[in-house]
Design a protein around this motif. Structure first.
Motif, mmCIF file in Angstrom:
data_model
loop_
_atom_site.group_PDB
_atom_site.id
_atom_site.type_symbol
_atom_site.label_atom_id
_atom_site.label_comp_id
_atom_site.label_asym_id
_atom_site.label_seq_id
_atom_site.Cartn_x
_atom_site.Cartn_y
_atom_site.Cartn_z
ATOM 1 N N GLY A 1 0.825 -1.211 0.000
ATOM 2 C CA GLY A 1 0.000 0.000 0.000
ATOM 3 C C GLY A 1 0.853 1.252 0.000
ATOM 4 N N GLY A 2 0.254 2.367 -0.432
ATOM 5 C CA GLY A 2 0.999 3.620 -0.536
ATOM 6 C C GLY A 2 0.344 4.759 0.211
ATOM 7 N N GLU B 1 1.890 4.522 -9.377
ATOM 8 C CA GLU B 1 3.117 4.965 -10.058
ATOM 9 C C GLU B 1 4.209 5.326 -9.054
ATOM 10 N N LYS B 2 3.780 5.959 -7.945
ATOM 11 C CA LYS B 2 4.752 6.435 -6.941
ATOM 12 C C LYS B 2 3.988 6.781 -5.660
ATOM 13 N N VAL B 3 4.769 7.048 -4.631
ATOM 14 C CA VAL B 3 4.150 7.518 -3.385
ATOM 15 C C VAL B 3 3.916 9.028 -3.517
ATOM 16 N N ILE C 1 11.115 1.013 -1.942
ATOM 17 C CA ILE C 1 9.706 1.182 -2.336
ATOM 18 C C ILE C 1 9.552 0.622 -3.745
ATOM 19 N N TRP C 2 8.741 -0.400 -3.883
ATOM 20 C CA TRP C 2 8.500 -0.988 -5.193
ATOM 21 C C TRP C 2 7.152 -0.486 -5.710
ATOM 22 N N ALA C 3 7.205 0.604 -6.488
ATOM 23 C CA ALA C 3 5.960 1.124 -7.073
ATOM 24 C C ALA C 3 5.608 0.299 -8.311
#
Ligand SMILES: Cc1cc2nc3c(=O)[nH]c(=O)nc-3n(C[C@H](O)[C@H](O)[C@H](O)COP(=O)(O)OP(=O)(O)OC[C@H]3O[C@@H](n4cnc5c(N)ncnc54)[C@H](O)[C@@H]3O)c2cc1C
Length: 416
Positions: free
Chosen positions: A180-181, A206-208, A281-283
């Protein structure tokens, strides 16, 4: 069987605020639940509030009961902005608020709620049956914790939801994948690492997204450009904060989208360094499968470089909440269908009253009707006065059993 005018189910910020207002009006009522239980049992030690301190006051019928007042009374440092309140301080504040304004909280669970010709029948974990003319459901968001179906067969020793933990130190020395982000996922990841776990974060997005800090002080010009509201800062925040009545007039799909989606997943600015500098962080990775491998969990992920497998001692899913009235567990089935659910939540009037006359809902389930403000502590400033006034005016028609707060407390302690 005992009888009362009003039962409030839940003693979190909404239940306490509504009780404080009803108490001031002298309306006889009972409050079932454990004070601030969500914050004690479903949030981790060391957590900080995402809402600014000035937006974390419970609503009281008079001045002097905000978080700043609590800190001043107990000689603790307090800053209105940019210095987050800790979970621990917020719980103590809630306890202090309850001690003074809601001393009649009864530490019982509600097991069932049904309708009768008199109003409602409530059964508690103490085997007590109570009839009430009005009921306020203030049971918060935790009953709606959501685990994606990919985790449905995983044992809880291997996969858990962020809200199942109040102490993450038990994962010290373990490998943990956080999925989760949003704030819960990111803050759990930071706390896990700081308490000795080896952590990685996996998210589909895509990203945090990280929030930027609010300005330390707000001049008149800044306030015009970006007004400060309790919910957040800026014109959309101001509108959602001040105009829940207008929100009720909007089309259903718009209300659901903004009520539940506004202020979506993102991390607080003060959390960023604790995560980005220390945690992989694996987006753009989706969890396809979770299986047991001995006493570990094996995740199959689909990412930008194709499929890969990751093994860990535990997965903490920060996968949010999905409203579904049936999951409250205490509403009789026929009641659920009468509530005309929208996105799993009851359709509510601008007084937070459902289609079942006399039955009110607060907190997250009110968001698709009255807007995102309802999901936050700041929403108590709307629900506290609004629900209590509606209850008072509706009970006038059927004869109000007014009581002073003192007599309610004395009566309850005589029963105990
Ligand atoms: C991880 C996390 C962090 C959050 N951080 C913030 C933040 O920083 N700022 C903010 O404004 N909001 C935050 N929120 C949202 C927060 O939950 C609400 O703002 C606030 O707690 C809502 O108050 P409430 O009274 O509606 O619900 P809750 O605080 O959840 O209280 C509901 C109460 O009902 C009780 N209850 C449930 N079922 C029963 C039953 N059957 N019988 C009796 N009692 C029952 C529960 O035990 C609980 O005490 C956060 C939520 C989560 C999950």
């Amino acid at each position: 069987m005992s009888t009362t005018d009003v039962v409030i189910i839940g003693a979190g910020p909404n239940g306490l605020s509504i009780s404080a207002h009803l108490g001031r009006m002298g309306i006889e009522h009972r409050v079932f639940g454990r004070t601030m239980e969500t914050w004690r049992a479903n949030m981790p030690v060391g957590m900080m509030l995402k809402s600014e301190p000035y937006a974390s006051d419970l609503s009281a019928p008079e001045a002097g009961f905000g978080a700043g007042d609590y800190c001043a009374t107990t000689h603790q440092e307090y800053h209105e902005r940019l210095t987050p309140l800790s979970r621990e301080r917020f719980i103590s504040y809630g306890d202090w608020f309850a001690d003074q304004l809601v001393p009649n909280v009864e530490d019982v669970r509600v097991h069932s709620l049904s309708t009768t010709s008199e109003g409602f029948r409530i059964e508690t974990s103490d085997d007590e049956c109570v009839t009430a003319r009005r009921v306020v459901v203030a049971t918060g968001i935790i009953p709606f914790a959501y685990l994606p179906s990919v985790f449905k067969d995983a044992p809880p020793e291997l996969v858990s939801h962020t809200s199942w933990h109040s102490d993450l130190s038990r994962f010290s020395g373990k490998e943990v994948v956080v999925v989760g982000g949003g704030q819960s996922a990111l803050e759990s990841a930071a706390l896990l690492r700081e308490q000795g776990a080896s952590v990685k974060v996996v998210l589909r997005g895509e990203k945090v997204f990280w929030n930027t800090p609010n300005p330390a002080t707000v001049s008149l010009t800044q306030n015009i450009r970006r007004p400060v509201a309790r919910l957040c800062e800026g014109w959309p925040c101001w509108a959602f904060d001040h105009l829940p009545d207008v929100f009720t007039l909007m089309p259903k799909s718009w209300r659901v989208e903004h009520g539940l989606g506004f202020l979506g997943p993102s991390g607080s600015w003060w959390l960023r360094e604790r995560v980005e500098s220390h945690i992989p962080i694996w987006a753009r990775h989706k969890v396809l499968d979770a299986s047991t491998n001995g006493d570990r969990v094996l995740l199959q992920l689909d990412g930008p470089d194709g499929r890969l497998a990751v093994e860990a001692d535990h997965v903490v899913a920060g996968t949010g909440f999905r409203l579904d009235l049936a999951r409250l567990g205490f509403l009789e089935d026929s009641l659920v269908s009468q509530l005309d659910p929208v996105a799993g939540a009851p359709k509510l009037t601008r007084h937070l009253e459902s289609k079942v006359s006399g039955l009110f809902f607060t907190g997250a389930p009110a968001a698709p009707s009255l807007g995102p403000l309802m999901r936050f502590v700041a929403g108590t400033h709307f629900t506290g006065p609004r629900v209590s006034r509606r209850i008072r005016s509706s009970l006038r028609g059927v004869g109000l059993r007014s009581k002073s707060r003192r007599s309610m407390v004395e009566e309850r302690s005589n029963v105990a």
